[in-house]
Structures are given as C-alpha cells and as structure tokens.
Design a protein around this motif. Structure first.
Motif, short mmCIF file in Angstrom:
data_model
loop_
_atom_site.label_atom_id
_atom_site.label_comp_id
_atom_site.label_asym_id
_atom_site.label_seq_id
_atom_site.Cartn_x
_atom_site.Cartn_y
_atom_site.Cartn_z
N THR A 226 -24.91 33.85 -15.52
CA THR A 226 -25.16 32.49 -15.02
C THR A 226 -24.12 32.06 -14.01
N TYR A 227 -23.00 32.79 -13.90
CA TYR A 227 -21.98 32.45 -12.92
C TYR A 227 -22.41 32.83 -11.51
N LYS A 228 -23.46 33.67 -11.41
CA LYS A 228 -23.87 34.19 -10.11
C LYS A 228 -24.54 33.12 -9.26
N GLY A 229 -24.71 33.47 -7.98
CA GLY A 229 -25.30 32.55 -7.02
C GLY A 229 -24.40 32.44 -5.81
N GLU A 230 -24.72 31.51 -4.96
CA GLU A 230 -23.93 31.29 -3.75
C GLU A 230 -23.53 29.83 -3.64
N TYR B 112 -14.42 33.14 -10.90
CA TYR B 112 -15.24 32.04 -10.41
C TYR B 112 -14.35 30.85 -10.10
N SER B 113 -14.88 29.90 -9.36
CA SER B 113 -14.14 28.68 -9.02
C SER B 113 -14.86 27.48 -9.62
N PRO B 114 -14.20 26.74 -10.52
CA PRO B 114 -14.84 25.54 -11.07
C PRO B 114 -15.25 24.57 -9.97
N LYS B 115 -14.41 24.48 -8.91
CA LYS B 115 -14.71 23.69 -7.72
C LYS B 115 -14.32 24.52 -6.50
N GLU B 116 -15.05 24.32 -5.42
CA GLU B 116 -14.78 25.12 -4.23
C GLU B 116 -13.38 24.88 -3.70
N SER B 117 -12.83 23.71 -3.94
CA SER B 117 -11.50 23.38 -3.41
C SER B 117 -10.38 23.90 -4.30
N GLU B 118 -10.71 24.44 -5.48
CA GLU B 118 -9.69 24.89 -6.42
C GLU B 118 -9.57 26.42 -6.40
N PRO B 119 -8.39 26.93 -6.78
CA PRO B 119 -8.22 28.39 -6.86
C PRO B 119 -9.17 28.99 -7.89
N SER B 120 -9.54 30.23 -7.68
CA SER B 120 -10.45 30.90 -8.61
C SER B 120 -9.75 31.19 -9.94
N ILE B 121 -10.58 31.39 -10.96
CA ILE B 121 -10.10 31.70 -12.31
C ILE B 121 -10.77 32.98 -12.77
N LEU B 122 -10.00 33.82 -13.45
CA LEU B 122 -10.55 35.04 -14.04
C LEU B 122 -10.73 34.81 -15.54
N LYS B 123 -11.95 34.96 -16.00
CA LYS B 123 -12.29 34.69 -17.40
C LYS B 123 -12.76 35.98 -18.06
N LEU B 124 -12.17 36.31 -19.19
CA LEU B 124 -12.56 37.51 -19.92
C LEU B 124 -13.89 37.27 -20.63
N LEU B 125 -14.89 38.06 -20.26
CA LEU B 125 -16.22 37.91 -20.84
C LEU B 125 -16.53 38.95 -21.90
N THR B 126 -16.09 40.19 -21.65
CA THR B 126 -16.52 41.30 -22.50
C THR B 126 -15.35 42.22 -22.81
N ARG B 127 -15.31 42.66 -24.07
CA ARG B 127 -14.36 43.70 -24.48
C ARG B 127 -15.13 44.74 -25.28
#
Length: 299
Positions: A81-85, A116-131
């Motif tokens: 669901t994070y995908k898209g443009e 992903y970026s919560p907002k376009e103006s903010e730095p991106s965040i790396l979130k652990l999804l799968t282990r």
C-alpha cells in the motif's frame, strides 16, 4: 585531569577503568539505547506489531513432509500500500532488502525495509516490514525464498554476503540468470554482492578536479570498510529517527548488544583496524547489508 570523567558519572566505563582502576568495559555500544528505543514501536497491540510486521521462522524440518518453502511466505498485501507516485511523479516508496547467510549452526536472516516519506517535505523513513529466519536450510531452498522476496517486493537492492556463506547462493543466482536471462534479468539486477572485509567506494573527493579529456572516477574515490560504513549508516538513521522497528525482542537484543571493540594487544592487524564483536549478530548483519544497498544505490 579527571573532571570530564567525574561528570560522566561513576558508572561510566571510563571512570571505573581510569579512576577506580576496576575492570571497565573496553567496548563501545554501537547504539545509544535511548535513541534506539525511540525508533521502536513498544506497543505490542499496535497495528504495526500485530498486523503490519511479518516475521516467519522456517526450519529445514518443516520441509521434510514435502511442503514447499514458498508456502510459508504469505506476505501481507498491506506491504504494497506504500506504492504509487507523488504529485511530482516520483515513486512514493522504495524497498531495500538485506540478507545474512547461514547453513547449519547459524541461521539465515532476511530483512525487508520500505523507504517512504510521510510528507513530501520531510526526510524519508525506513520501516522494517518483514523478517525471515531460515534454520538449517540448503542453498536451493534459500534461493527460492530470495526469489519470492524479489518477486513480491521488487526491491531496488538486495544486499548479500557474496564472499562468505552467501557465495553458493550468489553463484546459484548467477547460474539461473545465465540459463534464463530474458526472464530473470530484471529480477536479479537488484542482487548486490558485498564482502564485510573489503573496501568500497562511498563518495568522491570534491577537491580533485576531473580531467576533461579522460576522467577515471576511481581516482577521485573515497573508500571505506563495508562493515564500518554500513554500521555508521545504520547508527545515523537511528540517531536521526529515520528508521522504524517493531517490538521484536530477538532483533532488539542483537542491536542492544552489538559493539565495536579495539583490537587487544598483540592481535591487531598491520593496519590497527577495529574488531567487531563476534556472536549471534545475524539480524544486525542483515540490516547492515540492507543499508549498504540503500547507501550505495546512487553510486
């Protein structure tokens, strides 16, 4: 001369060693615990911990009845669901994967991060999804898991140790690519081989002017040891709170216990390089490989 040490506190390792003469720690933790835990979702009932985070542990014994290893990999559809443009046409997210390989005593670990970026103006965040943890599994089954991860997430990079235990897996992937380049070229281009003992290009010296007629970028290259560089990148993300972890105690134990220690007298190599702690750091090493793929992608 001990003013700084006294201010640091009586429990400080340097105070115990240099002032009291006790056996203080000669190691320095990789992460500040307070800042590490600030990146962890400690609410065990949260949506992230209960639904979003996918953790599966597969043992070779599970496959004795003829079960397929792919049957254990029911990746949540919510991970896509994070995908898209964005409005500017840029992708909303990118996926990064790291893998540390083991066969008998040591398990293999695969970590999948979404950037992903919560907002376009903010730095991106790396979130652990799968282990994914694999215990006593052979190279062919581990490659099947790798291919399933590549097919589902389509990451920009999957960093793997191609000089140690990961060499058989990397060679199998290369043989598969040679046998079927048309079908696997786009899939396996994300596979990035690394070696913790090598030095890789991390930047280019801006003070060296490129030759307009013949420019060899490697002559301006700045190199660093892969393990130190990936550890620094991981630590920087933690300090900046640009990484998110679930409440996974196995992961947290390894991140909290990781150290970098000076080489003891008489055991330094000719360059006096640091020695990293040895032990069960497979989850941490998988995160290091993921960070290598993330940091090296532009280069």
């Amino acid at each position: 001369p001990y003013t700084t040490l006294f201010r640091a506190g009586r429990e400080d390792p340097d105070y115990r060693r240099n002032v009291l003469g006790e056996h203080g720690d000669a190691t320095a933790p990789m992460f500040v615990l307070r800042r590490l835990m600030a990146c962890v979702d400690t609410d065990e009932t949260s949506l992230y911990n209960t639904d979003d985070y996918f953790c599966v542990k597969i043992k070779d014994e599970f496959l004795q009845s003829g079960s397929s290893v792919e049957g254990f990999l029911d990746f949540p559809k919510s991970h896509l669901t994070y995908k898209g443009e964005t409005r500017t046409g840029k992708p909303k997210c990118q996926y990064w994967v790291g893998m540390d390989v083991g066969f008998t005593v040591d398990p293999s670990e695969i970590l999948v991060f979404v950037e992903y970026s919560p907002k376009e103006s903010e730095p991106s965040i790396l979130k652990l999804l799968t282990r994914i943890q694999m215990v006593r599994m052979g190279p062919s089954d581990q490659v099947k898991v790798m291919m399933a991860v590549l097919d589902f997430y389509k990451p920009k990079a999957l960093g793997i140790d191609a000089n140690g235990n990961g060499q058989p897996l990397y060679q199998l992937c290369q043989e598969m690519l040679e046998a079927n380049p048309a079908a696997l070229d786009d899939v396996l281009k994300a596979l990035k081989p690394y070696n913790f003992g090598e030095k890789i290009i991390v930047d280019f010296d801006p003070t060296i002017e490129p030759d307009p007629f013949y420019d060899d970028p490697t002559e301006r290259a700045i190199k660093r040891n892969t393990k130190e560089y990936s550890s620094d990148k991981l630590r920087t993300l933690v300090d900046q709170r640009r990484i998110e972890f679930p409440y996974d105690m196995d992961l947290l134990r390894q991140f909290q216990g990781a150290t970098m220690a000076p080489a003891p007298p008489g055991s330094q190599d000719q360059y006096g390089r640091r020695i990293f702690s040895k032990g069960n750091d497979h989850i941490l090493d998988a995160a290091r490989f993921a960070m290598l793929g993330w940091a090296q992608h532009g280069i």
